[in-house]
Design an enzyme around this catalytic site. Structure first.
Site, PDB file in Angstrom:
ATOM      1  CG  HIS A 358      12.290  33.045  74.242  1.00 34.19           C
ATOM      2  ND1 HIS A 358      12.304  31.700  73.982  1.00 34.19           N
ATOM      3  CD2 HIS A 358      11.709  33.176  75.446  1.00 34.19           C
ATOM      4  CE1 HIS A 358      11.735  31.050  74.975  1.00 34.19           C
ATOM      5  NE2 HIS A 358      11.365  31.930  75.888  1.00 34.19           N
ATOM      6  CE  LYS A 546      13.151  29.015  59.232  1.00 37.78           C
ATOM      7  NZ  LYS A 546      13.430  28.461  60.541  1.00 37.78           N
ATOM      8  NE  ARG A 547       5.267  35.956  61.971  1.00 41.62           N
ATOM      9  CZ  ARG A 547       4.358  36.642  62.676  1.00 41.62           C
ATOM     10  NH1 ARG A 547       3.475  36.011  63.413  1.00 41.62           N
ATOM     11  NH2 ARG A 547       4.303  37.947  62.603  1.00 41.62           N
ATOM     12  CE  LYS A 552      11.927  33.904  62.248  1.00 44.49           C
ATOM     13  NZ  LYS A 552      12.374  32.823  63.134  1.00 44.49           N
ATOM     14  CB  THR A 652      11.421  25.165  67.776  1.00 43.34           C
ATOM     15  OG1 THR A 652      10.623  26.246  67.287  1.00 43.34           O
ATOM     16  CG2 THR A 652      11.935  25.504  69.164  1.00 43.34           C
ATOM     17  CE  LYS A 656       8.035  22.808  66.190  1.00 43.88           C
ATOM     18  NZ  LYS A 656       7.486  24.153  66.041  1.00 43.88           N
TER      19      LYS A 656
HETATM   20  C1  GLS Z   1      12.006  33.230  69.444  1.00 43.66           C
HETATM   21  C2  GLS Z   1      13.290  33.025  68.661  1.00 43.66           C
HETATM   22  O1  GLS Z   1      13.375  33.897  67.583  1.00 43.66           O
HETATM   23  C3  GLS Z   1      13.504  31.592  68.182  1.00 43.66           C
HETATM   24  O2  GLS Z   1      14.792  31.451  67.662  1.00 43.66           O
HETATM   25  C4  GLS Z   1      13.312  30.617  69.341  1.00 43.66           C
HETATM   26  O3  GLS Z   1      13.410  29.290  68.882  1.00 43.66           O
HETATM   27  C5  GLS Z   1      11.955  30.860  69.981  1.00 43.66           C
HETATM   28  C6  GLS Z   1      11.731  29.982  71.176  1.00 43.66           C
HETATM   29  O4  GLS Z   1      12.802  30.094  72.070  1.00 43.66           O
HETATM   30  O5  GLS Z   1      11.859  32.213  70.439  1.00 43.66           O
HETATM   31  N1  GLS Z   1      12.007  34.507  70.091  1.00 43.66           N
HETATM   32  C7  GLS Z   1      10.902  35.218  69.784  1.00 43.66           C
HETATM   33  O6  GLS Z   1      10.622  36.328  70.253  1.00 43.66           O
HETATM   34  N2  GLS Z   1      10.156  34.561  68.892  1.00 43.66           N
HETATM   35  C8  GLS Z   1      10.747  33.370  68.640  1.00 43.66           C
HETATM   36  O7  GLS Z   1      10.297  32.525  67.922  1.00 43.66           O
END
Ligand code: GLS
Length: 808
Positions: A358, A546-547, A552, A652, A656
């Site tokens: 991820h 988002k975080r 980001k 993601t 949404k």
């Molecule tokens: C993450 C990625 O940073 C995101 O881009 C991704 O959408 C998500 C789910 O696959 O996984 N990896 C991570 O460690 N936290 C995330 O949100």
């Protein structure tokens, strides 16, 4: 069976009298809520009992989705929606003088994740229930007593407050102590002979009980679509241990043991994409892994009597490397407890595991120091060593002389265990989460593995539950869609494509505008009530939730707003815009916390300046979580997805927003590229560096942020405003400025500033033509179907979990 209001009322009153100790008239909302959940849970339980029978009769595969995080959101209204009972319940309760909406407020959201990765796991649970004909999927995770903190904003800064989400008990979860597993830590391993076979005996270990708590999940309007999330809590082994120790005067020791055990499921690590490297984290990872693998074996043997065909019927999916120790754990059980040979055990193991990566951020790639690992998990360490030894031997003989290949793929190197390498070697499939991310895996971080086993590598682009984030979260739009094209889209999201036929239907387009306006009013009301800021629902809602993380680039957005402020002060006019931010920063990530303070400081200046007030307002939403997301996504006009290209594996949130008709302002990164491809240039604002350019510029000496600073006066001005008193606060933003200049701007904020600003202005002008805007909005909704998690789960079943070939 509940078919109508009357049967619901009867069932509710009946349950109430069984589970509550007060008469209804004297009970409070929590008791009423508790009785309602108990009733729904009981119904779901009976559906589950039937489903599990079918599962066994049809001999369906079982998929164990192992994840350290599950951000499931609130359950009550969502479950009732999936059961088709929400209206009946609302009306039935009203007859009993109970306000359904007030009961909904009683529910705590389980905060068991940080962000995208954890929410993805929850969307996949939803879709695994929905797509159950392809195999039964279950989630396995940890029941952290304290999940992610609650975020408070005090004087513009983030303050973390513990979230005691279990304080009233979490009614959706049912403890299953009969299914608990003993997990063993520390101690030593002794070898002995059993006939002519060497056996390994793990002694002097510390036992920990993994006690399951199950939460059932439903698919849509079909009670056979049901599965569960099993969350483990860590408990000490009692066996009169405390009493015994007390008698022996060892009470302190017993208390210390208890505290150490309970710490395992006490708290979720709040770092998103930053490997903690601490013993407790490794303990949590092994705890989850051993409990899940142990449970699956015990269940399998209970049903089938032996482990025959295990690899045909069972799949383990590891959500990033966090549960990667489940690979050697399965080896351990098969060899040490089931008496298999190494070869037999390995054949099964590499056939059942699959792994999703991820992130490629180096700080998130888990590497455990050998010393720490070996002391905590001595037998597991031996197995990893042996996996590594055999792997290197095999590759060494297949690629003689290629030292580089061995170096790049070894599991153990420089005193550390590389969990990604273990995951690739121990799995039959490795996938990334968007097309570009999967490409980067193959070309970059797993390039050497790709050379050896190209057939292992796949892409499965992420997806989100459109049932939760559109049908449930956005009722006005959901109703409109169903009136236009029928309800099949709720089961089959690609049906949304049919909406394109309505693009010239004035009546429909007016309703579309009205639905958006309603959602914006709802969010405006929320913001006014909670945070006292008045915003105008007819302004363009530009949302960035988002975080908080450097890559980001919330900072890029904040600088753009400062630039806009400067321009408006000098006479520029724009379409009125409300900029809305939300998200948490890891408690230890000071730079991200500085950005929160910056956004709030900019908000102070902007919102209190009458000259710009009619054009822009800025809000930072406190404590962004799943429930708040359900109010935020439907209200967006613009979706800010502006990560540095190559850094966001998928994203993601972007999906949404898309389902809810927002237009994306997106960098060339992650799933943005696929959304752009689905809707085309006309309905997406794409900007900035490509991933290849970012990688090229990241080579030392190829980028100098000072050049951008000195050649772009608008940019220079806002960067100087960070520290020249403009922000009217004593907070020191030098660190942000230093990051951009003296640390050479590793996320290319300066480089992308102008392309981003220009793209934003294009969108803002487009907003003036509401007809044109609505066309784009409709286009986004219509093309969003492929981003449903149902599609993603179907792909997991087809490409990965569905095992063709020899039965093991
Ligand atoms: C993450 C990625 O940073 C995101 O881009 C991704 O959408 C998500 C789910 O696959 O996984 N990896 C991570 O460690 N936290 C995330 O949100």
């Amino acid at each position: 069976m509940i078919q109508d209001k009357e049967s619901f009322k009867k069932a509710y009153l009946d349950t109430f009298s069984r589970v509550e100790s007060n008469p209804l008239e004297l009970s409070n909302n929590w008791e009423k809520y508790h009785a309602l959940v108990s009733l729904v849970k009981e119904m779901m339980n009976s559906y589950w009992v039937n489903a599990v029978k079918t599962n066994i009769e049809k001999d369906q595969r079982r998929i164990y989705y192992l994840s350290m995080e599950f951000l499931i959101g609130k359950m009550l209204a969502y479950n009732l929606m999936n059961l088709g009972l929400e209206n009946i319940v609302r009306e039935g309760l009203a007859d009993l003088n109970i306000n359904y909406d007030e009961l909904l407020l009683q529910e705590e959201e389980a905060p068991l994740g940080n962000g995208g990765l954890g929410r993805l796991a929850a969307c996949y649970l939803d879709s695994m229930a929905q797509e159950k004909d392809a195999g039964y999927g279950f989630g396995f995770g940890i029941r952290y007593k304290y999940g992610l903190f609650t975020q408070k904003i005090v004087d513009g800064c983030q303050v973390e407050v513990p979230d005691p989400w279990l304080k009233d008990g979490y009614v959706w979860a049912t403890p299953k102590p009969d299914r608990m597993i003993t997990v063993k830590f520390k101690g030593n391993v002794r070898t002995a002979m059993d006939g002519n076979r060497i056996i390994f005996i793990h002694e002097n270990y510390e036992p920990v009980l993994a006690v399951p708590h199950d939460i059932l999940f439903l698919g849509y309007m079909d009670t056979s679509k049901i599965n569960y999330l099993r969350l483990y809590s860590a408990e000490p082994v009692m066996q009169d241990f405390d009493l015994l120790s007390f008698n022996q005067g060892e009470f302190a020791k017993a208390a210390a043991y208890r505290a150490e055990v309970e710490a395992i499921s006490n708290i979720l690590y709040p770092e998103d994409q930053n490997q903690a490297g601490r013993e407790l984290r490794l303990k949590q990872e092994y705890f989850l892994s051993a409990a899940s693998v142990g449970d699956s074996i015990a269940y399998y043997k209970m049903i089938y009597g032996s482990l025959d065909k295990f690899a045909k019927r069972v799949a383990f999916h590891i959500n990033d490397t966090h549960p990667a120790v489940s690979i050697p754990e399965l080896m351990r059980i098969l060899i040490d407890e089931e008496g298999m040979s190494w070869e037999e055990a390995w054949e099964i193991t590499v056939n059942v595991f699959s792994y999703t990566n991820h992130t490629i951020l180096p700080e998130a790639l888990e590497c455990w120091p050998v010393d720490l690992f070996r002391a905590l998990l001595p037998r597991i360490y031996m197995i990893i060593e042996e996996i590594d030894r055999r792997y290197l031997q095999d590759i060494g003989s297949r690629y003689p002389g290629d030292e580089e290949l061995l170096r790049k793929t070894a599991i153990i190197a420089d005193g550390r265990i590389n969990m990604a390498h273990l995951s690739v070697i121990g799995s039959r499939s490795v996938n990334g989460v968007s097309r570009i991310h999967s490409q980067i895996l193959k070309e970059n971080i797993f390039g050497a593995f790709y050379k050896i086993t190209p057939e292992k590598f796949h892409n499965i682009t992420n997806g989100v539950s459109h049932r939760r984030f559109l049908h449930y979260a956005n009722q006005p739009l959901s109703d409109l869609i169903s009136q236009a094209i029928g309800v099949e889209w709720i089961n089959q999201a690609t049906e949304l494509d049919k909406l394109l036929a309505f693009s010239n239907d004035r009546g429909f387009m007016e309703q579309l505008a009205k639905a958006k306006y309603k959602n914006k009013e709802r969010l405006a009301k929320y913001i006014f009530e909670r945070q006292g800021v008045a915003i105008d629902p007819s302004s363009m809602f530009d949302i960035h939730v988002k975080r908080l993380h450097g890559y980001k680039r919330q900072l890029l957005n904040a600088l753009k707003i400062m630039d806009l402020y400067n321009a408006i002060k000098e006479g520029k006019t724009i379409q009125p815009t409300t900029f809305i931010f939300g998200g948490k920063a890891a408690s230890s990530y000071q730079r991200a916390k500085d950005v929160i303070k910056l956004i709030n400081s900019v908000a102070q200046i902007v919102n209190n300046d009458k000259q710009v007030n009619d054009y822009i307002r800025v809000v930072f939403l406190e404590n962004f979580n799943v429930s708040l997301g359900e109010i935020v996504y439907p209200a967006a006009d613009v979706s800010e997805q502006i990560s540095t290209a190559s850094k966001e594996a998928s994203g993601t949130g972007c999906m949404k927003f898309m389902f809810n008709g927002a237009i994306t302002l997106g960098s060339r990164d992650g799933a943005n590229l696929e959304i752009h491809e689905a809707v085309g240039d006309e309905h997406f604002a794409l900007f900035g560096l490509t991933a290849a350019q970012v990688m090229e510029l990241s080579v030392a000496g190829r980028y100098n942020s000072w050049d951008e600073y000195s050649s772009t006066p608008r940019l220079k001005r806002v960067i100087d405003q960070l520290v020249d008193g403009f922000l009217q606060t004593t907070y020191d933003f030098h660190s942000i400025r230093n990051g951009l200049l003296w640390e050479n701007d590793c996320f290319f904020v300066l480089k992308d500033f102008m392309p981003y600003t220009v793209a934003w202005e294009g969108l803002n002008q487009k907003y003036a033509d509401q007809d044109q805007w609505l066309q784009s909005s409709l286009y986004n909704i219509a093309k969003a179907g492929i981003f449903s998690s149902d599609r993603a789960i179907k792909e997991y079943h087809q490409l990965i979990w569905n095992r063709k070939g020899p039965v093991v």
